[in-house]
Motif scaffolding. Sequence first.
Motif, PDB file in Angstrom:
ATOM      1  N   TYR A 160      25.516   7.439  42.623  1.00  0.00           N
ATOM      2  CA  TYR A 160      26.943   7.391  42.928  1.00  0.00           C
ATOM      3  C   TYR A 160      27.315   6.061  43.573  1.00  0.00           C
ATOM      4  CZ  TYR A 160      31.590   9.045  44.063  1.00  0.00           C
ATOM      5  OH  TYR A 160      32.951   9.188  44.117  1.00  0.00           O
ATOM      6  N   GLY A 161      26.470   5.603  44.488  1.00  0.00           N
ATOM      7  CA  GLY A 161      26.730   4.347  45.199  1.00  0.00           C
ATOM      8  C   GLY A 161      26.690   3.145  44.267  1.00  0.00           C
ATOM      9  N   ASN A 162      25.812   3.189  43.265  1.00  0.00           N
ATOM     10  CA  ASN A 162      25.678   2.051  42.344  1.00  0.00           C
ATOM     11  C   ASN A 162      26.819   1.990  41.335  1.00  0.00           C
ATOM     12  OD1 ASN A 162      23.241   1.369  43.486  1.00  0.00           O
ATOM     13  ND2 ASN A 162      21.982   2.228  41.847  1.00  0.00           N
ATOM     14  N   TYR A 177      16.382   1.925  39.317  1.00  0.00           N
ATOM     15  CA  TYR A 177      17.335   2.775  38.563  1.00  0.00           C
ATOM     16  C   TYR A 177      16.712   3.964  37.822  1.00  0.00           C
ATOM     17  CZ  TYR A 177      20.159  -1.443  39.273  1.00  0.00           C
ATOM     18  OH  TYR A 177      20.802  -2.526  39.816  1.00  0.00           O
ATOM     19  N   THR A 178      15.392   4.099  37.836  1.00  0.00           N
ATOM     20  CA  THR A 178      14.785   5.241  37.134  1.00  0.00           C
ATOM     21  C   THR A 178      14.684   6.449  38.068  1.00  0.00           C
ATOM     22  OG1 THR A 178      12.620   4.330  37.655  1.00  0.00           O
ATOM     23  CG2 THR A 178      13.496   3.840  35.461  1.00  0.00           C
ATOM     24  N   MET A 179      14.278   7.583  37.486  1.00  0.00           N
ATOM     25  CA  MET A 179      14.203   8.870  38.178  1.00  0.00           C
ATOM     26  C   MET A 179      13.418   8.805  39.499  1.00  0.00           C
ATOM     27  SD  MET A 179      12.438  12.130  36.305  1.00  0.00           S
ATOM     28  CE  MET A 179      13.828  12.862  35.473  1.00  0.00           C
ATOM     29  N   VAL A 210      29.193  -1.710  31.107  1.00  0.00           N
ATOM     30  CA  VAL A 210      28.695  -0.998  32.289  1.00  0.00           C
ATOM     31  C   VAL A 210      27.865   0.191  31.813  1.00  0.00           C
ATOM     32  CG1 VAL A 210      29.296   0.297  34.356  1.00  0.00           C
ATOM     33  CG2 VAL A 210      30.640  -1.714  33.728  1.00  0.00           C
ATOM     34  N   HIS A 211      26.628   0.267  32.279  1.00  0.00           N
ATOM     35  CA  HIS A 211      25.727   1.361  31.899  1.00  0.00           C
ATOM     36  C   HIS A 211      25.193   2.064  33.146  1.00  0.00           C
ATOM     37  CE1 HIS A 211      25.651  -1.468  28.522  1.00  0.00           C
ATOM     38  NE2 HIS A 211      25.532  -0.387  27.780  1.00  0.00           N
ATOM     39  N   TYR A 212      25.847   3.133  33.516  1.00  0.00           N
ATOM     40  CA  TYR A 212      26.963   3.784  32.855  1.00  0.00           C
ATOM     41  C   TYR A 212      28.090   3.905  33.853  1.00  0.00           C
ATOM     42  CZ  TYR A 212      23.629   4.287  29.203  1.00  0.00           C
ATOM     43  OH  TYR A 212      22.721   3.971  28.237  1.00  0.00           O
ATOM     44  N   PRO A 213      29.352   3.893  33.415  1.00  0.00           N
ATOM     45  CA  PRO A 213      30.460   3.892  34.366  1.00  0.00           C
ATOM     46  C   PRO A 213      30.459   5.124  35.269  1.00  0.00           C
ATOM     47  CG  PRO A 213      31.245   3.575  32.109  1.00  0.00           C
ATOM     48  CD  PRO A 213      29.793   3.886  32.010  1.00  0.00           C
ATOM     49  N   THR A 214      29.969   6.260  34.760  1.00  0.00           N
ATOM     50  CA  THR A 214      29.939   7.496  35.542  1.00  0.00           C
ATOM     51  C   THR A 214      28.563   8.150  35.388  1.00  0.00           C
ATOM     52  OG1 THR A 214      32.263   7.799  34.951  1.00  0.00           O
ATOM     53  CG2 THR A 214      31.163   9.693  35.938  1.00  0.00           C
ATOM     54  N   PRO A 215      27.857   8.404  36.494  1.00  0.00           N
ATOM     55  CA  PRO A 215      26.584   9.128  36.353  1.00  0.00           C
ATOM     56  C   PRO A 215      26.843  10.498  35.717  1.00  0.00           C
ATOM     57  CG  PRO A 215      26.819   8.200  38.565  1.00  0.00           C
ATOM     58  CD  PRO A 215      28.148   8.044  37.885  1.00  0.00           C
TER      59      PRO A 215
END
Length: 368
Positions: free
Chosen positions: A335-337, A112-114, A309-314
């Motif tokens: 987006y997929g996650n 999940y990181t950059m 949820v972290h985070y609901p929207t990127p």
Amino acid sequence: MEIAFVDLKKQYQSLKSEIDSAIQSVIDHTAFIGGNNHYIQIFEESFASYIGSRYCISCANGTDSIEIILKAAGIGINDEVIVPANSWISTSEAVSNIGAKPIFVDCLQGVYTMDPKDLTKKITSLTKAIIPVHLYGLPAEMDEIMNIANKYKLFVLEDCAQAHGAVYKGRKTGSIGHAASFSFYPGKNLGAYGDAGAIITDSEELAKVCKMIANHGQVKKHNHLIEGRNSRLDGIQAAVLNVKLPFLDQWNNARKRNAEAYRSLLNGIVITPYVPINMEHVFHLFVIQVGDRENKINELKKKGIETAVHYPTPLPFLPAYKHYNAKPEDFPVAYGNMSRILSLPMFAELKTEEIEYITEVFNVRVTH
Ligand SMILES: *Cc1c(COP(=O)(O)O)cnc(C)c1O
């Protein structure tokens, strides 16, 4: 059973007399704010030494710490600063607030990181800095990020708001880049009893400018070398943090044990967090991926279990950034996650029985 997402009361109860007397002592000394504030000096010294860096400059909150560092580093209008698509909005908001432009990069699947590859693609002649976020408590891929930064002469600010005490190849997060920002928002791994933040750096010059900016541009009273701002840590928050800092490693270890308990129960059933070798995850959040998330959230809620949820929207898909016209294929991983990620309750005082109760929703049978 009722299980909160984060239970701050349990931690307070375990330290009640120390916390109460620390707060009382600030009041007795009217040490609320101020230049030679003993509580603040102690905190700055002990936190710098905990991270393994030379300077700690306290400030009002984590968002301010990002803004102050960027300003002190000379970043501003027409500059671009690279940030992850997957973070809390402070990371990008701070960039816009100093007049620069946040440029988003996708995250790596699994951690999940950059994503360092996507990062390289986003560098332009206007790029001045990179803000890796050690998201959920896991360090970002710092070697690759530092190599890219050195090659293009970019400033690296580690956003450590979720990673107090996390370790990357033997070094604490916050001691690897040119500077680091920390938040002590109450729910973070090290949390105050209100807003609080800090800046960490090894650079004497940068430390001096950050300190000046956070205190109205003063070097001493009424000697304003520049226009700064008001971003101060207060005495009560410093006193609370001084009581809590010695327990941080112990609490992080309890989070790691809880993560292990979750992982052993959920392994093969849902996607659980992956921790690369050479990294120590401090599990600010325990984020899984599930296909039927909304059903699971409701089932958990019925059992009295809070989730988030972290985070609901990127970030690039938030209304605040609609002018970027981001498309799903620009950030395929984030987006997929988005529709699958789910944060389960996580804090040091969470009990194994509670973790077993939570995982029942995923059809886990606990046998004793
Ligand atoms: C909490 C957080 C911040 C900001 O902290 P505040 O103290 O609330 O301003 C910044 N970045 C990330 C990734 C965070 O989680």
